[in-house]
Scaffold this motif. Structure first.
Motif, PDB file in Angstrom:
ATOM      1  N   ALA A   1       1.020   6.043   2.299  1.00 51.04           N
ATOM      2  CA  ALA A   1      -0.225   5.536   2.882  1.00 51.04           C
ATOM      3  C   ALA A   1      -0.161   5.518   4.402  1.00 51.04           C
ATOM      4  O   ALA A   1      -1.172   5.707   5.080  1.00 51.04           O
ATOM      5  CB  ALA A   1      -0.518   4.134   2.355  1.00 51.04           C
TER       6      ALA A   1
ATOM      7  N   TRP B   1       6.233  -1.893 -10.817  1.00 47.16           N
ATOM      8  CA  TRP B   1       6.012  -0.902  -9.768  1.00 47.16           C
ATOM      9  C   TRP B   1       7.047   0.209  -9.915  1.00 47.16           C
ATOM     10  O   TRP B   1       8.164  -0.020 -10.368  1.00 47.16           O
ATOM     11  CB  TRP B   1       6.192  -1.528  -8.387  1.00 47.16           C
ATOM     12  CG  TRP B   1       5.426  -2.789  -8.123  1.00 47.16           C
ATOM     13  CD1 TRP B   1       5.623  -4.022  -8.704  1.00 47.16           C
ATOM     14  CD2 TRP B   1       4.341  -2.961  -7.206  1.00 47.16           C
ATOM     15  NE1 TRP B   1       4.742  -4.938  -8.193  1.00 47.16           N
ATOM     16  CE2 TRP B   1       3.943  -4.312  -7.259  1.00 47.16           C
ATOM     17  CE3 TRP B   1       3.690  -2.105  -6.309  1.00 47.16           C
ATOM     18  CZ2 TRP B   1       2.921  -4.829  -6.474  1.00 47.16           C
ATOM     19  CZ3 TRP B   1       2.668  -2.611  -5.523  1.00 47.16           C
ATOM     20  CH2 TRP B   1       2.286  -3.954  -5.616  1.00 47.16           C
TER      21      TRP B   1
ATOM     22  N   SER C   1       3.527   6.299  -1.916  1.00 43.38           N
ATOM     23  CA  SER C   1       2.128   6.684  -1.740  1.00 43.38           C
ATOM     24  C   SER C   1       1.889   7.348  -0.397  1.00 43.38           C
ATOM     25  O   SER C   1       0.883   8.029  -0.208  1.00 43.38           O
ATOM     26  CB  SER C   1       1.222   5.457  -1.873  1.00 43.38           C
ATOM     27  OG  SER C   1       1.334   4.633  -0.731  1.00 43.38           O
TER      28      SER C   1
ATOM     29  N   GLU D   1       0.818  -1.214   0.000  1.00 46.97           N
ATOM     30  CA  GLU D   1       0.000   0.000   0.000  1.00 46.97           C
ATOM     31  C   GLU D   1       0.853   1.266   0.000  1.00 46.97           C
ATOM     32  O   GLU D   1       0.347   2.353  -0.320  1.00 46.97           O
ATOM     33  CB  GLU D   1      -0.927   0.017   1.212  1.00 46.97           C
ATOM     34  CG  GLU D   1      -0.226   0.151   2.546  1.00 46.97           C
ATOM     35  CD  GLU D   1      -1.191   0.362   3.699  1.00 46.97           C
ATOM     36  OE1 GLU D   1      -0.707   0.632   4.816  1.00 46.97           O
ATOM     37  OE2 GLU D   1      -2.402   0.267   3.492  1.00 46.97           O
ATOM     38  N   ASP D   2       2.129   1.157   0.322  1.00 50.89           N
ATOM     39  CA  ASP D   2       3.011   2.326   0.315  1.00 50.89           C
ATOM     40  C   ASP D   2       3.649   2.560  -1.053  1.00 50.89           C
ATOM     41  O   ASP D   2       4.419   3.518  -1.216  1.00 50.89           O
ATOM     42  CB  ASP D   2       4.126   2.151   1.356  1.00 50.89           C
ATOM     43  CG  ASP D   2       3.592   2.165   2.775  1.00 50.89           C
ATOM     44  OD1 ASP D   2       2.619   2.894   3.032  1.00 50.89           O
ATOM     45  OD2 ASP D   2       4.127   1.425   3.627  1.00 50.89           O
TER      46      ASP D   2
END
Length: 425
Positions: A264, A226, A262, A216-217
């Motif tokens: 997150a 990615w 991200s 999620e990061d």
């Protein structure tokens, strides 16, 4: 990734090390999975040996025209085949489950890492330079930056929160910082410059420990690719799957790349200004060493990052992170925190970690000691030298003038071509 033999041999020590990180014991679960998997492997080997033996006996029985015995043995072989297939499927499932459990267990802290729960328990190892003194109230970077080219509004318009458009004098200073960092790391500290991909496959992120636990990061672009959160991923994976000669080590790599996070896990933190961005540049250092070299290499790497701060004449302190504040793959981490007079506090600008053989096991990166046939896992280390955006922030705040201009640090003037950055009017 952890050595299952060490967990098997001393589960109490493994759980005690996890407890230092504030984590629950995992050895019983891991050892139980390992024992079931190994029992199945033994069962498969035993069944295979009996199957081979029975297959030979079938030929002998047929040669003697003993059809009854041959039929009985053929039935046994068929049963053994079915049993082996079932056992192999179960063993593969258990191996996958064991790998999954081990893949989310963090590295164990080295003995000299201080015990603690969070950043409040980190230890100041040294402080270099005094906080910058001003004859006026120093401003924060987000008040200084817009006049020289930090365009927060346009960044948000283009891409949303945590993006900044850097233009004009600020862009020139940003570029100068990155070039200065690379020149220092390559020319003075002996790192080999690399221009790596910023798109990597999932197995590269698994190798350095970002996957599967911290997906999620990250920013995912396709099913398989990615964007890198740091060039550590690309640089460390240069040796993935390799067997190096001991004489090749240490390897030292550096790269200045865009990084993408991200954030997150940082909701609500540093939402204004240039401190915590989704996209930023960083000069990364990675070292690949033998186990015997890694402690000295960790100190060497940290001193290389400190040297950049010293050359920029920025006050900073070195922190040894406690067990509760280290990253997932780290066994020991030093953070360098630069003084920001606008905020009246120190902020992280570099993090240098030794990961021992934790990442190497995930990547299967090994070396062969001189004169030996067996291989050993390398040790990997990584560090920032430095985060460019945060260094820009530090320069703006520490070199600001009362009229809103910013003095260019001496070591950057040949890159910038100016002694002072004047605010736009």
């Amino acid at each position: 990734m952890h050595d299952i033999r060490l967990i098997r041999d001393d589960p109490a020590a493994f759980d005690a090390a996890l407890a230092r990180r504030g984590l629950d014991p995992r050895s019983a679960e891991i050892v139980a999975l390992d024992e079931r998997r190994r029992a199945l492997q033994t069962e498969i080997q035993t069944a295979q040996a009996r199957r081979n033996e029975a297959s030979k006996a079938i030929g002998a029985a047929k040669a003697k025209r003993d059809e009854d015995t041959a039929a009985m043995l053929m039935a046994e072989v068929a049963t053994l085949k079915d049993r082996m297939l079932a056992a192999e499927l179960e063993e593969a499932s258990l191996a996958s489950e064991l790998r999954g459990v081990l893949s989310i267990v963090p590295n164990l802290p080295l003995a000299d890492v201080p015990q603690g729960a969070d950043e409040d328990d980190n230890v100041v190892e040294k402080t270099v330079g005094d906080p910058t003194a001003f004859g006026f109230d120093p401003a924060e970077h987000d008040a200084i930056g817009p006049a020289i080219g930090l365009d927060f509004e346009t960044g948000v318009k283009l891409s949303g929160a945590r993006f900044t458009l850097v233009r004009g004098a600020a862009a020139k200073l940003h570029r100068a910082l990155g070039q200065f960092m690379l020149d220092t790391l390559t020319g003075i500290h002996g790192y080999e410059e690399v221009v790596p991909p910023v798109l990597v496959r999932s197995d590269a992120l698994y190798g350095t420990g970002q996957l599967p636990k911290f997906a999620e990061d990250l920013f995912r672009t396709t099913e398989e690719h990615w964007l890198i959160p740091t060039a550590e991923v690309s640089l460390t994976n240069i040796v993935a799957g390799d067997i190096l000669a001991e004489r090749e080590l240490p390897l030292r790599f550096t790269a200045l790349t865009m990084c993408f996070r991200s954030e997150a896990g940082a909701a609500g933190r540093d939402t204004r200004g240039f401190i915590r961005q989704h996209q930023f540049e960083k000069a990364e250092m990675v070292s690949i060493t033998t186990p015997e070299q890694s402690d000295a290499e960790h100190e060497r790497m940290t001193q290389a990052a400190e040297d950049i701060l010293n050359r920029l004449v920025l006050p900073f302190r070195r922190m040894k992170l406690c067990t509760g504040d280290m990253g997932f793959s780290a066994a020991r981490t030093y953070d360098l925190e630069v003084w920001l007079p606008g905020q009246q506090r120190y902020r992280e600008i570099s993090s240098c970690s030794t990961c021992t053989d934790f990442q190497a096991r995930r990547m299967n990166a090994r070396y062969r000691p001189e004169g030996e046939k067996a291989t050993r896992f390398v040790h990997t280390l990584n560090g920032s030298g430095l985060a460019v955006g945060r260094t820009l922030v530090a320069v703006l705040e520490n070199y600001q003038q009362a009229d809103g201009s910013v003095v260019v640090p001496d070591v950057l003037r040949r890159y910038v071509g100016q002694d002072v950055l004047a605010p736009a009017r």
